[in-house]
Design an enzyme around this catalytic site. Sequence first.
Site, short mmCIF file in Angstrom:
data_model
loop_
_atom_site.label_atom_id
_atom_site.label_comp_id
_atom_site.label_asym_id
_atom_site.label_seq_id
_atom_site.Cartn_x
_atom_site.Cartn_y
_atom_site.Cartn_z
N CYS A 37 2.50 -4.03 5.68
CA CYS A 37 1.84 -3.55 6.89
C CYS A 37 1.49 -4.73 7.80
O CYS A 37 0.96 -5.74 7.34
CB CYS A 37 0.54 -2.83 6.56
N CYS A 60 0.81 -1.22 0.00
CA CYS A 60 0.00 0.00 0.00
C CYS A 60 0.84 1.26 0.00
O CYS A 60 0.31 2.38 -0.05
CB CYS A 60 -0.95 0.01 1.20
N CYS A 98 -3.87 -1.71 5.74
CA CYS A 98 -3.24 -1.91 4.44
C CYS A 98 -4.33 -2.09 3.36
O CYS A 98 -4.28 -1.48 2.29
CB CYS A 98 -2.34 -3.15 4.50
#
Lengths: 288, 363, 256
Positions: free
Chosen positions: A265, A243, A271
């Site tokens: 993440c 992301c 995320c």
Amino acid sequence: MSLMDDYNFAYLDEQTKRMIRRAILKGLAVPGYQVPFASREMPMPYGWGTGGVQVSAATLTPDDTLKVIDQGADDTTNAVSIRKFFERTAGVATTEETTEASIIQTRHRIPEVDLTEDQVLVYQVPIPEPLRFLEPRETETRKMHSLEEYGLMHVKLYEDISRHGNISTAFAYPVMVNDRYVMDPSPIPKFDNPKMEMAAIQLFGAGREQRIYAVPPWTKVVSLDFEDYPFEASKADHSCELCGSDSSYLDEVILDDAGNRMFVCSDTDYCRSRREAGHQGRLAGETV
Amino acid sequence: MYVAVKGGERAIDNAHAWLAEERRGDLSVAEMSIAQIREQLSLAVNRVMAEGSLYDPDLAALAIKQSRGDLIEAIFLIRAYRTTLPRFGATVPVETGEMRCDRRISATFKEAPGGQVLGPTFDYTHRLLDFKLAAEGEPATAPQSEGRTDPTPHITGFLQGEDLIQTEPRDETEPRDITRQPMSYPADRATRAQALARGDEGFVLSLAYSTQRGYAKNHAFVGELRIGLVDVEMEIPELGFSIDIGEVQLTECETVNQFAGSKTEPPQFTRGYGLVFGQTERKAISMALVDRALRWEELGEDFKGAPAQDEEFVLSHCDNIQATGFLEHIKLPHYVDFQSELELVRKMRREAADNAAAQEAAQ
Amino acid sequence: MTPLLQVRDVSKLYGGRIGCGDVSFDLYPGEVMGIVGESGSGKSTLLNCLAGHLVPDSGQVIFDTRADGPVDTVTMSEPARRMLGRTDWAFVHQHAREGLRMGVSAGGNIGERLMAVGGRHYGNIRASAQDWLGRVEIDADRIDDRPSHFSGGMQQRLQIARNLVTGPRLVFMDEPTGGLDVSVQARLLDLLRGLVREMGLSALIVTHDLAVVRLLADRLMVMKDGHVVESGLTDQVLDDPQHAYTQLLVSSVLQV
């Protein structure tokens, strides 16, 4: 199959829940103080979140929406297991979306998005006593807390720096709550420590050790340090490769035998919502 | 694209299904009934009842079946079930002097009223595998005699008559229920006894053994060991008197230990006490030894730093459900914590390398 | 001048036996008092009662606190007494192991009292530790070593540094030279004498060794069976003992 007919709402009987609520209220009244409570034997092992489960059970109402995370993720096995337990025994709505949840039970993480005053964050705690590894005796540590004798805690930090050049505690990093009690924030990475001054209520349950403690909204929470070696909320020096976030806590994933790795993440909901909003990391959309 | 490991829920369901299959084993072998376990694995049932703190042989047998014979797992099932049960009240203390003994022995007197009754013990069996048991067939019936009708008096009662053993003070205060109140230290003897009675047999045994080998040595004689049935009575407020609600099998052990005495007090024997559900004599004897070791302060002895003397150490580690849960939780994912340590170690190694490079450059 | 410590009728019983009985004396700022007697005379019991390690059965131990003037430390709250114990008071144990954290570096040992009273600057704490290592004649490069690697004499000097780093006003010492070789003892005594003078410390020193008090103490109390049998200026008591027991003590030393 529903267990709801065989057991009381959220498994615990009402008397037990009242006892736990009293402990929670006392904990909120004396932030950071470990309140002894008569922890029950739960149908899951001690050390697997029985404290958090009991606190959640005593806090849940039928209108609540529950989210359960372990290592920041909703789909880790123990998070799945605990979420399922409450689906079966309380029949409450569950969610993976942090913003939708009214109660979030967590192990080892604080969600990335700021929590609000309508939310309660329940931590699972293995060892509630921050002084335990310096002094194994409960009778001694209770005295140290009651007399505010916390010199030993700094001796430990001093030793870290003299040996390693750094404070070598990376998780379960001790904090001073409301200028009074030294508290174990549970084994969250120290990256999460600064988030603890938050709008939501934070409740901590240690089942095996029979302790509940709490941090009310916007209570002062200071990570212990030295003036010349200030606390640092560190994380991997990367951005999420899915992301693109450069401010979230990252998991390191080994990709192949050559030791190639990627960083993603740890907060799976964070995320996902970023990707849905169009954010992209280096490897988004690629087959790895 | 990379997908984080998903499907935790399906993995769990599949694991449970596989577990159920493994539990049943080979389908061509007959399934075991609860009654078979209750009757033929009765000592396992007894241990599960004792450490599960719930006297119900059928439930204990069910738990053993469900746990594939893993007794700590079975104890865990019983404990978790027990927590949910409503409490109707407390029984009147059982009268072990009235016990209908199947077994009753004393190591301190050759003969005493009530007699030495060996009962169904392994003690003098030769530990040779009995291959006859591998074949099916009924055992020879044991000879029978008339049971004793009079109560069997406690051996320590005879010592007490002469004031040779310390009289235990009568305590009318209601004991704390350790399943309903958090443990706190120091604990009184009743609280210690509760914790030990449901404590792990292996742990209590090892601690007791350590006292025999000199860690807080206090030589113990088995003053008496008795196993049998006692009546359980409960006071019914509406009736104003107590009524029998059933009977339970108990194992009771009283040890007679070296005397305490001082310039002002004449020497007297002291005792250790163990009381456990079911036929569980290894546990009851162990409990008595550990109970005695924990009494060092009350009896004016020195703390020798032995584990068995250390109340907080003994009581906070004797529960196998707490122990196994915490031990096994390290199987759960810890990668967030591990990651934070990984980063720290990398940082410190980087700094060390930088320092070394700087030093080299300076030279 | 207000005495730093006023001891009034302090008694401690063990069962029916007297640990120490009806001990009274004053200690003035900058004064060093020796308490001598053979083992079992009650001198260590007395010291522990005065330092708050034992609760006397009766009597008062009045300390002239910085904030509130003279206060009875026996009846003072435990937090206040423990605070005194890590600020204005210091206690040097006979066995350095009891007074040190053996698993903590020398620097950490010295720094502990500073951190206990709020020291939060690593560099300053370390500088103090370094300074104090120098003052007790331990090489500065031993700062990160644990005391378990130190000799007996070094451990005792480290214990002294750890105690004096917060600038206490009253030091309790229980046989500070006990168990050390004679040459090591002499060096330690020299060091102690220098520190006491330089810092203007008041001290109570329990010992069975008359040479120690001869060198360090201004005044002397002689104890036997829990009671003080003779007291006075050190030279006076040692050179012209009045009580038969003191005479015996002094002569037994001279015979050696």
